[in-house]
Design a protein around this motif. Structure first.
Motif, short mmCIF file in Angstrom:
data_model
loop_
_atom_site.label_atom_id
_atom_site.label_comp_id
_atom_site.label_asym_id
_atom_site.label_seq_id
_atom_site.Cartn_x
_atom_site.Cartn_y
_atom_site.Cartn_z
N LEU A 137 -3.09 6.54 1.68
CA LEU A 137 -2.59 7.01 2.63
C LEU A 137 -2.98 6.57 3.78
O LEU A 137 -2.91 6.33 4.95
CB LEU A 137 -1.69 8.12 3.01
CG LEU A 137 -0.28 8.11 1.91
CD1 LEU A 137 0.06 9.51 1.38
CD2 LEU A 137 0.96 6.52 2.71
N LEU A 138 -4.47 6.59 3.57
CA LEU A 138 -5.66 7.36 5.20
C LEU A 138 -6.45 6.57 5.17
O LEU A 138 -7.34 6.53 6.39
CB LEU A 138 -7.09 8.76 4.59
CG LEU A 138 -5.31 9.93 3.95
CD1 LEU A 138 -6.95 11.08 3.54
CD2 LEU A 138 -4.79 10.46 5.36
N CYS B 145 1.42 6.32 -6.82
CA CYS B 145 1.44 7.79 -6.77
C CYS B 145 1.73 8.73 -7.11
O CYS B 145 1.38 10.66 -7.96
CB CYS B 145 0.03 7.32 -5.98
SG CYS B 145 -1.37 6.38 -7.12
N ILE B 146 2.03 9.67 -5.66
CA ILE B 146 3.40 11.11 -5.56
C ILE B 146 4.14 11.33 -6.01
O ILE B 146 3.68 12.17 -7.11
CB ILE B 146 3.52 10.70 -3.89
CG1 ILE B 146 2.46 11.14 -3.10
CG2 ILE B 146 4.07 12.17 -3.61
CD1 ILE B 146 2.94 10.42 -1.58
N ILE B 147 4.96 10.43 -6.56
CA ILE B 147 5.65 10.64 -7.61
C ILE B 147 5.14 10.82 -9.39
O ILE B 147 5.31 12.09 -10.35
CB ILE B 147 7.18 9.07 -7.37
CG1 ILE B 147 7.99 9.23 -6.48
CG2 ILE B 147 7.83 9.69 -9.13
CD1 ILE B 147 8.33 7.91 -6.55
N THR C 62 -5.72 11.21 -5.56
CA THR C 62 -6.45 11.43 -5.20
C THR C 62 -6.58 9.80 -4.66
O THR C 62 -6.25 9.10 -3.44
CB THR C 62 -8.02 11.32 -5.71
OG1 THR C 62 -8.09 12.42 -6.37
CG2 THR C 62 -8.74 10.50 -5.55
N ALA C 63 -5.19 8.93 -5.08
CA ALA C 63 -5.40 7.44 -5.26
C ALA C 63 -4.19 7.65 -4.08
O ALA C 63 -4.14 6.11 -3.42
CB ALA C 63 -4.70 6.50 -6.65
N VAL D 264 0.91 -1.27 0.05
CA VAL D 264 -0.08 -0.35 -0.18
C VAL D 264 0.84 0.98 0.44
O VAL D 264 -0.13 2.07 -0.97
CB VAL D 264 -0.81 0.73 1.27
CG1 VAL D 264 -1.29 1.47 1.37
CG2 VAL D 264 -1.83 -1.37 0.75
N LEU D 265 2.24 1.22 0.26
CA LEU D 265 2.58 2.06 0.84
C LEU D 265 3.72 2.64 -0.40
O LEU D 265 3.67 4.09 -0.88
CB LEU D 265 4.28 2.54 2.00
CG LEU D 265 3.14 2.55 3.65
CD1 LEU D 265 3.99 2.34 4.70
CD2 LEU D 265 2.81 3.70 3.68
N ALA D 266 4.29 1.52 -1.36
CA ALA D 266 4.75 1.67 -2.23
C ALA D 266 3.92 2.38 -3.66
O ALA D 266 4.51 2.91 -4.56
CB ALA D 266 5.19 0.47 -2.85
N PHE D 267 2.93 1.94 -3.56
CA PHE D 267 1.41 2.67 -4.26
C PHE D 267 1.01 4.05 -4.36
O PHE D 267 1.64 4.57 -5.27
CB PHE D 267 0.09 1.35 -4.18
CG PHE D 267 -0.93 2.54 -4.79
CD1 PHE D 267 -0.66 1.72 -6.64
CD2 PHE D 267 -1.99 2.47 -4.50
CE1 PHE D 267 -1.73 2.55 -7.17
CE2 PHE D 267 -2.49 3.20 -5.45
CZ PHE D 267 -3.00 3.03 -7.11
N ALA D 268 1.04 3.99 -2.76
CA ALA D 268 0.74 5.62 -2.65
C ALA D 268 2.05 6.53 -2.89
O ALA D 268 2.25 7.31 -3.93
CB ALA D 268 0.63 5.54 -0.92
#
Length: 184
Positions: free
Chosen positions: A73-74, A34-36, A67-68, A27-31
């Motif tokens: 993260l939340l 997305c941020i990158i 958004t993703a 989940v953190l790697a996906f977030a």
């Protein structure tokens, strides 16, 4: 091929050993991905706008990625469920492709039964995930980890066979008789 197989084995063993950490890490790697993506999309949008191009699509892509990342993260629960669905689809497609590739190898390598069995294992795991969606997420991680490890062992075996084949082929080529030279 050997590196991909070794990575599959290592990641599979990590997933079996620490399933909760593996889920959170995914989940953190996906977030982070997305941020990158937000930053890169915005850079692209600014560049396109500077040269009179369409900046709307890169900006919308950045909003979707932001958004993703925020949802991941939340509230990681829906992210994990979506990830489970994506993994099931990936396992079915990858398993099918490996199985098909193993059934039609080049004839000089023999039948690649390890690729067929690894592909079949991943395919069956994907079908099980698709058939029974409410599987416990830890079971999901273990199933995917076992599939990755099985596929990794299959890829290492194939890489080893190809290495031996290439070595034997080079040895055979080096043993050819040399052409006789005419004395001057």
């Amino acid at each position: 091929m050997a590196l991909k197989g070794a990575a599959g084995i290592v990641l599979g063993l990590v997933g079996i050993s620490w399933p909760a950490i593996t889920l959170l890490t995914l989940v953190l790697a996906f977030a982070a991905y997305c941020i990158i993506g937000v930053g890169l999309s915005e850079v692209l949008g600014v560049r396109w706008a500077r040269y009179g191009g369409h900046w709307v699509w890169p900006t919308l892509t950045a909003v979707a990625a932001l958004t993703a990342a925020s949802i991941a993260l939340l509230n990681p629960g829906p992210t994990v469920v979506a990830f489970a669905i994506m993994l099931a689809i990936w396992a079915i497609v990858t398993g099918d492709l490996h199985h098909r590739r193993g059934c039609t190898p080049p004839r000089d390598h023999g039948r690649l039964w390890m690729l067929i069995s690894g592909g079949a294992a991943v395919l069956l795991l994907g079908l099980a995930l698709a058939a029974v969606p409410p599987l416990d997420l830890f079971t999901l991680v273990w199933m995917i980890a076992v599939g990755m490890a099985a596929s990794g062992f299959a890829l290492l075996r194939i890489a080893f066979r190809l290495c031996l084949h290439n070595r034997d082929h080079r040895t055979h080529v080096d043993r050819r008789p040399k052409a006789a030279t005419r004395p001057s």
